[in-house]
Design a protein around this motif. Sequence first.
Motif, PDB file in Angstrom:
ATOM      1  N   GLU A   1      41.590  34.505  29.759  1.00  0.00           N
ATOM      2  CA  GLU A   1      40.462  34.691  30.679  1.00  0.00           C
ATOM      3  C   GLU A   1      39.486  35.703  30.110  1.00  0.00           C
ATOM      4  OE1 GLU A   1      41.758  33.792  35.212  1.00  0.00           O
ATOM      5  OE2 GLU A   1      42.170  35.822  34.498  1.00  0.00           O
TER       6      GLU A   1
ATOM      7  N   ARG B   1      36.424  33.237  39.189  1.00  0.00           N
ATOM      8  CA  ARG B   1      37.216  33.721  40.315  1.00  0.00           C
ATOM      9  C   ARG B   1      36.991  35.221  40.469  1.00  0.00           C
ATOM     10  NH1 ARG B   1      41.669  36.309  39.430  1.00  0.00           N
ATOM     11  NH2 ARG B   1      41.898  35.406  37.353  1.00  0.00           N
TER      12      ARG B   1
ATOM     13  N   GLY C   1      40.010  36.476  44.713  1.00  0.00           N
ATOM     14  CA  GLY C   1      40.568  35.128  44.734  1.00  0.00           C
ATOM     15  C   GLY C   1      39.556  34.041  45.018  1.00  0.00           C
ATOM     16  N   GLU C   2      38.404  34.370  45.594  1.00  0.00           N
ATOM     17  CA  GLU C   2      37.390  33.354  45.899  1.00  0.00           C
ATOM     18  C   GLU C   2      36.753  32.828  44.628  1.00  0.00           C
ATOM     19  OE1 GLU C   2      34.615  33.622  49.309  1.00  0.00           O
ATOM     20  OE2 GLU C   2      35.434  35.654  49.483  1.00  0.00           O
ATOM     21  N   ARG C   3      36.432  31.539  44.645  1.00  0.00           N
ATOM     22  CA  ARG C   3      35.719  30.927  43.531  1.00  0.00           C
ATOM     23  C   ARG C   3      34.219  31.064  43.762  1.00  0.00           C
ATOM     24  NH1 ARG C   3      37.263  25.120  42.943  1.00  0.00           N
ATOM     25  NH2 ARG C   3      35.883  25.336  41.187  1.00  0.00           N
TER      26      ARG C   3
ATOM     27  N   VAL D   1      34.475  39.250  37.747  1.00  0.00           N
ATOM     28  CA  VAL D   1      34.690  37.812  37.886  1.00  0.00           C
ATOM     29  C   VAL D   1      35.386  37.310  36.623  1.00  0.00           C
ATOM     30  CG1 VAL D   1      33.596  35.570  38.297  1.00  0.00           C
ATOM     31  CG2 VAL D   1      32.585  37.640  39.280  1.00  0.00           C
TER      32      VAL D   1
END
Length: 95
Positions: free
Chosen positions: A77, A34, A8-10, A63
């Motif tokens: 995506e 992400r 979930g982190e960018r 990612v």
Amino acid sequence: MTPEFRAGERVRVRAVDPVGHTRVPRYVRGHVGRIVECQGRWALADDRAAGVAEPRVEPVYTVAFAAGDLWGAGGHEVTVDLWESYIEQVRRDGS
């Protein structure tokens, strides 16, 4: 090495053009994506290609990038597996 990033982190892919082999695709360099998940720890392909006797071992992350951000079109995506040294955290202000 404990994984630095969580799902979930960018993150931003480092915009580098190293001499020699790298597994960072040009089309994601400098782009923000992400973290989907950590795939475990693997020997850095760049070091292996350079013949390093004891290559660095780093976490590898899947990612996800919006296709529209990469190519200006597409509602899907694109996922790329990247070693930890290829990416950096995106701060809250977007930089």
